[in-house]
Design a protein around this motif. Structure first.
Motif, PDB file in Angstrom:
ATOM      1  N   GLY A 154       0.867  -1.165   0.000  1.00 50.52           N
ATOM      2  CA  GLY A 154       0.000   0.000   0.000  1.00 50.52           C
ATOM      3  C   GLY A 154       0.903   1.213   0.000  1.00 50.52           C
ATOM      4  O   GLY A 154       1.792   1.316   0.852  1.00 50.52           O
ATOM      5  N   VAL A 155       0.714   2.121  -0.961  1.00 53.29           N
ATOM      6  CA  VAL A 155       1.640   3.234  -1.144  1.00 53.29           C
ATOM      7  C   VAL A 155       0.906   4.565  -1.030  1.00 53.29           C
ATOM      8  O   VAL A 155      -0.107   4.782  -1.694  1.00 53.29           O
ATOM      9  CB  VAL A 155       2.348   3.153  -2.517  1.00 53.29           C
ATOM     10  N   VAL A 156       1.434   5.447  -0.190  1.00 50.51           N
ATOM     11  CA  VAL A 156       0.926   6.813  -0.077  1.00 50.51           C
ATOM     12  C   VAL A 156       2.092   7.748  -0.351  1.00 50.51           C
ATOM     13  O   VAL A 156       3.082   7.748   0.387  1.00 50.51           O
ATOM     14  CB  VAL A 156       0.338   7.095   1.320  1.00 50.51           C
ATOM     15  N   SER A 157       1.986   8.526  -1.428  1.00 49.47           N
ATOM     16  CA  SER A 157       3.078   9.400  -1.838  1.00 49.47           C
ATOM     17  C   SER A 157       2.576  10.830  -1.998  1.00 49.47           C
ATOM     18  O   SER A 157       1.479  11.178  -1.553  1.00 49.47           O
ATOM     19  CB  SER A 157       3.685   8.890  -3.153  1.00 49.47           C
TER      20      SER A 157
ATOM     21  N   TYR B 249      -7.925  -4.371  -7.407  1.00 48.96           N
ATOM     22  CA  TYR B 249      -7.231  -5.330  -6.545  1.00 48.96           C
ATOM     23  C   TYR B 249      -8.073  -6.569  -6.254  1.00 48.96           C
ATOM     24  O   TYR B 249      -7.656  -7.409  -5.447  1.00 48.96           O
ATOM     25  CB  TYR B 249      -6.841  -4.664  -5.225  1.00 48.96           C
ATOM     26  N   ALA B 250      -9.228  -6.681  -6.924  1.00 43.53           N
ATOM     27  CA  ALA B 250     -10.106  -7.839  -6.736  1.00 43.53           C
ATOM     28  C   ALA B 250     -10.400  -8.084  -5.260  1.00 43.53           C
ATOM     29  O   ALA B 250     -10.273  -9.207  -4.743  1.00 43.53           O
ATOM     30  CB  ALA B 250      -9.489  -9.086  -7.375  1.00 43.53           C
TER      31      ALA B 250
ATOM     32  N   PRO C 223      -2.933  -4.691   2.518  1.00 41.18           N
ATOM     33  CA  PRO C 223      -1.541  -5.002   2.192  1.00 41.18           C
ATOM     34  C   PRO C 223      -0.727  -5.306   3.444  1.00 41.18           C
ATOM     35  O   PRO C 223      -1.001  -4.761   4.522  1.00 41.18           O
ATOM     36  CB  PRO C 223      -1.041  -3.723   1.506  1.00 41.18           C
ATOM     37  N   ALA C 224       0.279  -6.128   3.287  1.00 40.52           N
ATOM     38  CA  ALA C 224       1.141  -6.465   4.416  1.00 40.52           C
ATOM     39  C   ALA C 224       2.154  -5.367   4.697  1.00 40.52           C
ATOM     40  O   ALA C 224       2.651  -5.240   5.814  1.00 40.52           O
ATOM     41  CB  ALA C 224       1.870  -7.783   4.132  1.00 40.52           C
TER      42      ALA C 224
END
Length: 232
Positions: A77-80, A102-103, A149-150
């Motif tokens: 999981g990305v936060v930019s 992401y189904a 997400p892990a």
């Protein structure tokens, strides 16, 4: 969970990362500090599979970035700086889009849960373009955690937020970490970064110049110590 070994990245003849070694254990929250130009964003972009390293190796969850980038992406999981949200969709519509991407199984209840987690349940049917910067950042976090997400990657998540919005974001970050996720975050905010993390590292001139557990750090003198590391 994240293993970075001898990582290097150059843009033309200009090296940005110069042999970075860093590991983040499962469930650990690591804050990465460093001055502008140290390579923090470049490092996170590489871990996020958005950029290829020049040399070195990155593993996430035991998978090698060079050969299993597609598997790694599903675990991230990305936060930019960019929220990756669609301004002309509502908060709920944005999350529905990413749920399909992401189904996500049983996406309805999951969307309800993440909107509640970031404090946007009552604003779910409002267009993103009407949101403040802080609200957009909270929705970006909801997007990033939607598929459970892990590993979470945060690149300057407090950037551009006012004091109240930054405090709300702190609560969200603590909740994310409390859920057992592995977190790697870059920030210039020494106080917040130290308070949130289990361990901090300092990137200086493309190398890790400091790496220590927060329980071993004297918070009262951390700013002075950081200045010594950066200017040393």
């Amino acid at each position: 969970m994240i293993e970075i070994n001898s990582l290097g990245k150059s843009f033309g003849h200009r090296p940005v990362l110069r042999g970075v070694d860093l590991s983040v254990a499962k469930g650990e929250f690591v804050t990465l500090f460093g001055p502008n130009g140290a390579g923090k964003t470049t490092l996170l972009r590489i871990v996020a599979t958005l950029m290829r390293p020049t040399v070195g190796r990155v593993q996430v969850g035991g998978f090698d970035l060079a050969s299993h980038a597609h598997i790694i992406r599903s675990a991230l999981g990305v936060v930019s700086h960019q929220t990756l949200l669609y301004n002309d969709l509502t908060a709920e519509e944005n999350l529905r889009f990413y749920a399909r991407m992401y189904a996500v199984p049983e996406s309805g209840p999951r969307i309800d849960a993440v909107l509640e987690q970031v404090g946007l349940a009552r604003r779910r049917r409002e267009l993103v373009r009407t949101f403040s910067r802080g609200m957009q950042q909270r929705l970006a976090i909801a997007r990033a955690v939607l598929h459970k997400p892990a590993v979470m990657l945060f690149d300057e998540p407090h950037s551009g937020l006012d004091q109240d919005a930054a405090a709300m974001l702190d609560d969200v970050l603590k909740a994310v970490a409390a859920g057992g996720r592995t977190v790697l975050m870059t920030t210039h905010d020494l106080t917040r970064g130290l308070a949130l993390a289990d361990r901090v590292a300092v990137l200086r001139r493309g190398k890790i110049a400091f790496n220590q557990s927060t329980v071993e750090i004297d918070a009262a003198h951390f700013t002075e110590m950081y200045a010594g590391v950066v200017n040393g």
